[in-house]
Scaffold this motif. Sequence first.
Motif, PDB file in Angstrom:
ATOM      1  N   CYS A 131       0.842  -1.209   0.000  1.00 38.60           N
ATOM      2  CA  CYS A 131       0.000   0.000   0.000  1.00 38.60           C
ATOM      3  C   CYS A 131       0.867   1.245   0.000  1.00 38.60           C
ATOM      4  CB  CYS A 131      -0.887   0.020   1.240  1.00 38.60           C
ATOM      5  SG  CYS A 131      -2.095  -1.310   1.385  1.00 38.60           S
ATOM      6  N   THR A 132       1.844   1.261   0.896  1.00 35.98           N
ATOM      7  CA  THR A 132       2.674   2.446   1.095  1.00 35.98           C
ATOM      8  C   THR A 132       3.548   2.726  -0.117  1.00 35.98           C
ATOM      9  OG1 THR A 132       2.695   1.959   3.465  1.00 35.98           O
ATOM     10  CG2 THR A 132       4.327   3.529   2.660  1.00 35.98           C
ATOM     11  N   ALA A 133       4.134   1.684  -0.689  1.00 31.59           N
ATOM     12  CA  ALA A 133       5.000   1.870  -1.861  1.00 31.59           C
ATOM     13  C   ALA A 133       4.212   2.400  -3.048  1.00 31.59           C
ATOM     14  CB  ALA A 133       5.680   0.549  -2.216  1.00 31.59           C
ATOM     15  N   THR A 134       2.999   1.884  -3.239  1.00 34.79           N
ATOM     16  CA  THR A 134       2.188   2.331  -4.376  1.00 34.79           C
ATOM     17  C   THR A 134       1.696   3.751  -4.155  1.00 34.79           C
ATOM     18  OG1 THR A 134       1.498   0.023  -4.614  1.00 34.79           O
ATOM     19  CG2 THR A 134       0.348   1.653  -5.951  1.00 34.79           C
ATOM     20  N   ARG A 135       1.295   4.066  -2.921  1.00 28.43           N
ATOM     21  CA  ARG A 135       0.921   5.453  -2.614  1.00 28.43           C
ATOM     22  C   ARG A 135       2.116   6.378  -2.860  1.00 28.43           C
ATOM     23  NH1 ARG A 135      -4.010   6.124  -0.307  1.00 28.43           N
ATOM     24  NH2 ARG A 135      -4.821   4.545   1.150  1.00 28.43           N
ATOM     25  N   ALA A 136       3.315   5.923  -2.510  1.00 26.71           N
ATOM     26  CA  ALA A 136       4.514   6.743  -2.690  1.00 26.71           C
ATOM     27  C   ALA A 136       4.747   7.041  -4.170  1.00 26.71           C
ATOM     28  CB  ALA A 136       5.729   6.043  -2.090  1.00 26.71           C
ATOM     29  N   ALA A 137       4.561   6.026  -5.021  1.00 24.78           N
ATOM     30  CA  ALA A 137       4.739   6.237  -6.459  1.00 24.78           C
ATOM     31  C   ALA A 137       3.726   7.250  -6.987  1.00 24.78           C
ATOM     32  CB  ALA A 137       4.603   4.909  -7.200  1.00 24.78           C
ATOM     33  N   VAL A 138       2.478   7.123  -6.553  1.00 19.81           N
ATOM     34  CA  VAL A 138       1.442   8.057  -6.984  1.00 19.81           C
ATOM     35  C   VAL A 138       1.748   9.464  -6.480  1.00 19.81           C
ATOM     36  CG1 VAL A 138      -1.002   8.669  -6.764  1.00 19.81           C
ATOM     37  CG2 VAL A 138      -0.346   6.287  -7.185  1.00 19.81           C
ATOM     38  N   ARG A 139       2.166   9.571  -5.234  1.00 19.65           N
ATOM     39  CA  ARG A 139       2.494  10.879  -4.665  1.00 19.65           C
ATOM     40  C   ARG A 139       3.639  11.526  -5.453  1.00 19.65           C
ATOM     41  NH1 ARG A 139       0.634  12.425   0.325  1.00 19.65           N
ATOM     42  NH2 ARG A 139       2.508  13.670   0.686  1.00 19.65           N
ATOM     43  N   TYR A 140       4.642  10.756  -5.800  1.00 18.85           N
ATOM     44  CA  TYR A 140       5.765  11.312  -6.552  1.00 18.85           C
ATOM     45  C   TYR A 140       5.286  11.852  -7.901  1.00 18.85           C
ATOM     46  CZ  TYR A 140      10.041  11.748  -9.210  1.00 18.85           C
ATOM     47  OH  TYR A 140      11.052  12.255  -9.998  1.00 18.85           O
ATOM     48  N   LEU A 141       4.465  11.065  -8.589  1.00 22.34           N
ATOM     49  CA  LEU A 141       3.999  11.470  -9.914  1.00 22.34           C
ATOM     50  C   LEU A 141       3.048  12.673  -9.844  1.00 22.34           C
ATOM     51  CD1 LEU A 141       3.534   7.932 -11.460  1.00 22.34           C
ATOM     52  CD2 LEU A 141       5.331   9.594 -11.987  1.00 22.34           C
ATOM     53  N   LYS A 142       2.416  12.859  -8.692  1.00 26.16           N
ATOM     54  CA  LYS A 142       1.541  14.021  -8.501  1.00 26.16           C
ATOM     55  C   LYS A 142       2.295  15.193  -7.861  1.00 26.16           C
ATOM     56  CE  LYS A 142      -2.700  13.241  -7.125  1.00 26.16           C
ATOM     57  NZ  LYS A 142      -3.840  12.735  -6.307  1.00 26.16           N
ATOM     58  N   ARG A 143       3.612  15.026  -7.753  1.00 26.56           N
ATOM     59  CA  ARG A 143       4.500  16.048  -7.196  1.00 26.56           C
ATOM     60  C   ARG A 143       4.155  16.394  -5.746  1.00 26.56           C
ATOM     61  NH1 ARG A 143       3.777  17.847 -12.663  1.00 26.56           N
ATOM     62  NH2 ARG A 143       5.760  17.925 -13.793  1.00 26.56           N
ATOM     63  N   GLU A 144       3.754  15.382  -5.004  1.00 28.47           N
ATOM     64  CA  GLU A 144       3.501  15.559  -3.573  1.00 28.47           C
ATOM     65  C   GLU A 144       4.741  15.137  -2.787  1.00 28.47           C
ATOM     66  OE1 GLU A 144      -1.330  14.768  -3.860  1.00 28.47           O
ATOM     67  OE2 GLU A 144      -0.046  13.326  -2.819  1.00 28.47           O
ATOM     68  N   PRO A 145       4.963  15.714  -1.599  1.00 32.70           N
ATOM     69  CA  PRO A 145       6.209  15.461  -0.875  1.00 32.70           C
ATOM     70  C   PRO A 145       6.354  14.009  -0.428  1.00 32.70           C
ATOM     71  CG  PRO A 145       4.652  16.687   0.489  1.00 32.70           C
ATOM     72  CD  PRO A 145       4.082  16.661  -0.896  1.00 32.70           C
ATOM     73  N   LEU A 146       7.613  13.561  -0.413  1.00 35.22           N
ATOM     74  CA  LEU A 146       7.949  12.204   0.024  1.00 35.22           C
ATOM     75  C   LEU A 146       9.165  12.246   0.931  1.00 35.22           C
ATOM     76  CD1 LEU A 146       7.821   9.911  -3.162  1.00 35.22           C
ATOM     77  CD2 LEU A 146       6.311   9.812  -1.184  1.00 35.22           C
ATOM     78  N   PRO A 147       9.179  11.442   1.990  1.00 38.38           N
ATOM     79  CA  PRO A 147      10.412  11.297   2.766  1.00 38.38           C
ATOM     80  C   PRO A 147      11.394  10.400   2.010  1.00 38.38           C
ATOM     81  CG  PRO A 147       8.736   9.830   3.629  1.00 38.38           C
ATOM     82  CD  PRO A 147       8.075  10.636   2.539  1.00 38.38           C
ATOM     83  N   ASP A 148      12.656  10.422   2.396  1.00 40.72           N
ATOM     84  CA  ASP A 148      13.647   9.559   1.752  1.00 40.72           C
ATOM     85  C   ASP A 148      13.392   8.086   2.058  1.00 40.72           C
ATOM     86  OD1 ASP A 148      14.949  11.744   0.692  1.00 40.72           O
ATOM     87  OD2 ASP A 148      16.357  11.908   2.373  1.00 40.72           O
ATOM     88  N   LYS A 149      12.737   7.840   3.197  1.00 39.31           N
ATOM     89  CA  LYS A 149      12.567   6.455   3.642  1.00 39.31           C
ATOM     90  C   LYS A 149      11.299   6.350   4.478  1.00 39.31           C
ATOM     91  CE  LYS A 149      16.280   4.449   5.126  1.00 39.31           C
ATOM     92  NZ  LYS A 149      17.435   4.044   5.964  1.00 39.31           N
ATOM     93  N   VAL A 150      10.567   5.238   4.291  1.00 34.44           N
ATOM     94  CA  VAL A 150       9.413   4.934   5.141  1.00 34.44           C
ATOM     95  C   VAL A 150       9.624   3.526   5.690  1.00 34.44           C
ATOM     96  CG1 VAL A 150       6.918   4.676   5.332  1.00 34.44           C
ATOM     97  CG2 VAL A 150       7.876   6.337   3.703  1.00 34.44           C
TER      98      VAL A 150
END
Length: 317
Positions: free
Chosen positions: A266-285
């Motif tokens: 769930c988290t990895a896929t949300r992270a990919a979507v967030r990146y593509l939508k230019r939403e902030p991401l931490p370096d590591k979860v």
Amino acid sequence: MRTLTAAMISGAMTLCSFSASAADMTIAVFTKNLTNPAYEAFRIAADQIARTTGAKVVHFVPKHPDNVDEQKAMVDQVIKDRPDAVIFIPVDDVAMVDSVKKLNDAKIPVVLVSNPLPGQFVTYVGADDFEIGYREARYLFDNMGGKGKIAVIEGTPAAPTNRERVRGYQRALAEFPGIDVLGSGIGNYQQPDARRAMEKLLAEHPQIDAVLSANDSMALGVLEALKAANRTAIVIGINGILPAVKQIETGAILATVDFNMFKIGCTATRAAVRYLKREPLPDKVLLPAEVIDRTNYKAWLVPVDQRTCPEWSQVAR
């Protein structure tokens, strides 16, 4: 050559351009095999996020478990197809470095999952395998009263998850001098391999009080070997997969540590979507691990396909 089966694909890969609209996103998801329920849980989670966001997920899974050559060929195919992002669980953290470099050179964003390795990534999603191994071993040794004879069933030797979990075992063993390790076997994170490894250990040792298994699939293989030999031992695993939790319910397995591949997916896929939508991401979860035993197992009896992904705010702090 692209090596895929219908079960591995949720749509055809297409040439995609960068977009902030989730409906236009194609995300390639790499997992290690079709045999470990933990990776099936990961794929189910990725599909759930795809449905809720409108993104398209395409799964790439080796036909032969953890096959390096197949995964390399799949990376080459993905580079030709150019998805918007890749979620990558490497089958080997050394052998797949060159493939990751190819993805980096192709400017395809990569969310790395579970197994760290060199490269450029938009984020890393996983858990602390050293801590997981340490907690698993300590829980077992405490249950044994700090003394007894054990066997260890390791995962795939090349996998960093295995190396870190075994390192955690070693730390716990240093704290419990009354625990005697009779031997170890390689189960490759697969139930049949673990059964064979355990059969060999049972033939070599007339008394084995407990078995420390580096994942639940192997713990289930250990149970099969014990039953066939008409022997008993305390068994503990890692992952929190449903078949193992059901064995906790019966008392056949003492406990498992929740390396939750559903939540990680769930988290990895949300992270990919967030990146593509230019939403902030931490370096590591890093997701916390929890011991699952007779006191709390019921929460994990819900089938994976009926679970709901956590919100981003619940896992990324």
